[in-house]
Design a protein around this motif. Structure first.
Motif, mmCIF file in Angstrom:
data_model
loop_
_atom_site.group_PDB
_atom_site.id
_atom_site.type_symbol
_atom_site.label_atom_id
_atom_site.label_comp_id
_atom_site.label_asym_id
_atom_site.label_seq_id
_atom_site.Cartn_x
_atom_site.Cartn_y
_atom_site.Cartn_z
ATOM 1 N N UNK A 1 1.791 3.038 -8.781
ATOM 2 C CA UNK A 1 1.125 4.154 -8.114
ATOM 3 C C UNK A 1 -0.361 4.169 -8.477
ATOM 4 N N UNK A 2 -0.682 3.889 -9.734
ATOM 5 C CA UNK A 2 -2.088 3.843 -10.152
ATOM 6 C C UNK A 2 -2.845 2.774 -9.374
ATOM 7 N N UNK A 3 -2.229 1.618 -9.187
ATOM 8 C CA UNK A 3 -2.881 0.549 -8.408
ATOM 9 C C UNK A 3 -3.004 0.943 -6.936
ATOM 10 N N UNK A 4 -2.007 1.667 -6.432
ATOM 11 C CA UNK A 4 -2.080 2.149 -5.050
ATOM 12 C C UNK A 4 -3.260 3.086 -4.844
ATOM 13 N N UNK B 1 -6.586 2.449 -2.592
ATOM 14 C CA UNK B 1 -7.046 3.429 -1.609
ATOM 15 C C UNK B 1 -8.545 3.670 -1.758
ATOM 16 N N UNK B 2 -8.983 3.939 -2.983
ATOM 17 C CA UNK B 2 -10.403 4.213 -3.204
ATOM 18 C C UNK B 2 -11.249 2.958 -3.086
ATOM 19 N N UNK C 1 0.831 -1.212 0.000
ATOM 20 C CA UNK C 1 0.000 0.000 0.000
ATOM 21 C C UNK C 1 0.868 1.265 0.000
ATOM 22 N N UNK C 2 0.299 2.316 -0.558
ATOM 23 C CA UNK C 2 1.003 3.598 -0.576
ATOM 24 C C UNK C 2 0.997 4.195 0.821
ATOM 25 N N UNK C 3 2.070 4.887 1.164
ATOM 26 C CA UNK C 3 2.129 5.557 2.458
ATOM 27 C C UNK C 3 1.254 6.806 2.416
ATOM 28 N N UNK C 4 0.964 7.339 3.580
ATOM 29 C CA UNK C 4 0.188 8.586 3.658
ATOM 30 C C UNK C 4 0.908 9.702 2.911
ATOM 31 N N UNK D 1 6.064 13.077 -7.878
ATOM 32 C CA UNK D 1 5.159 12.370 -6.953
ATOM 33 C C UNK D 1 5.074 10.885 -7.278
ATOM 34 N N UNK D 2 5.640 10.475 -8.417
ATOM 35 C CA UNK D 2 5.690 9.065 -8.772
ATOM 36 C C UNK D 2 4.564 8.577 -9.655
ATOM 37 N N UNK D 3 3.574 9.395 -9.902
ATOM 38 C CA UNK D 3 2.427 8.950 -10.693
ATOM 39 C C UNK D 3 2.782 8.765 -12.169
ATOM 40 N N UNK D 4 3.713 9.557 -12.661
ATOM 41 C CA UNK D 4 4.094 9.507 -14.077
ATOM 42 C C UNK D 4 5.576 9.160 -14.186
#
Length: 106
Positions: free
Chosen positions: A79-82, A86-87, A2-5, A59-62
């Motif tokens: 990151x997209x899967x993270x 989350x959602x 999971x992605x961190x806060x 931010x790592x998204x791209x």
């Protein structure tokens, strides 16, 4: 994993800009794109696009792949899967979990 806060906060900050959100939607719909292709879909200058792409990459998204003098951008699937995870963890409204739906002042 999971992605961190902190990672989530950085991604949400990056997505809070209309131009960056447009870029991410373009990349999500078309896959890898050259900077010149992204620029065609926006009403901004090349230096402004470079700034936005740096924020999205930081931010790592791209991800950025350089080939000669051109930059090709794509969404980082981790990151997209993270974000999806989350959602996906948000319960449906009106769900059966009554322990989280009790009123706080009862």
């Amino acid at each position: 994993m999971p992605m961190t806060e902190a990672e989530l906060v950085n991604v949400f900050r990056a997505l809070a800009d209309e131009n960056r959100l447009t870029v991410v939607r373009s990349l999500a719909g078309r896959g890898e794109m050259c900077a010149c292709q992204l620029l065609d879909g926006l009403d901004i200058s090349q230096p402004t696009l470079s700034h936005h792409m740096r924020v999205l990459c930081d931010c790592g998204l791209v991800r950025c792949r350089r080939q000669g003098r051109w930059c090709y951008y794509s969404i980082d699937p981790r990151v997209a899967h993270g974000l999806s995870d989350f959602f996906g963890g948000i319960p449906e409204p009106g769900g059966d979990d009554r322990s989280t739906s009790r009123r706080c002042c009862e």
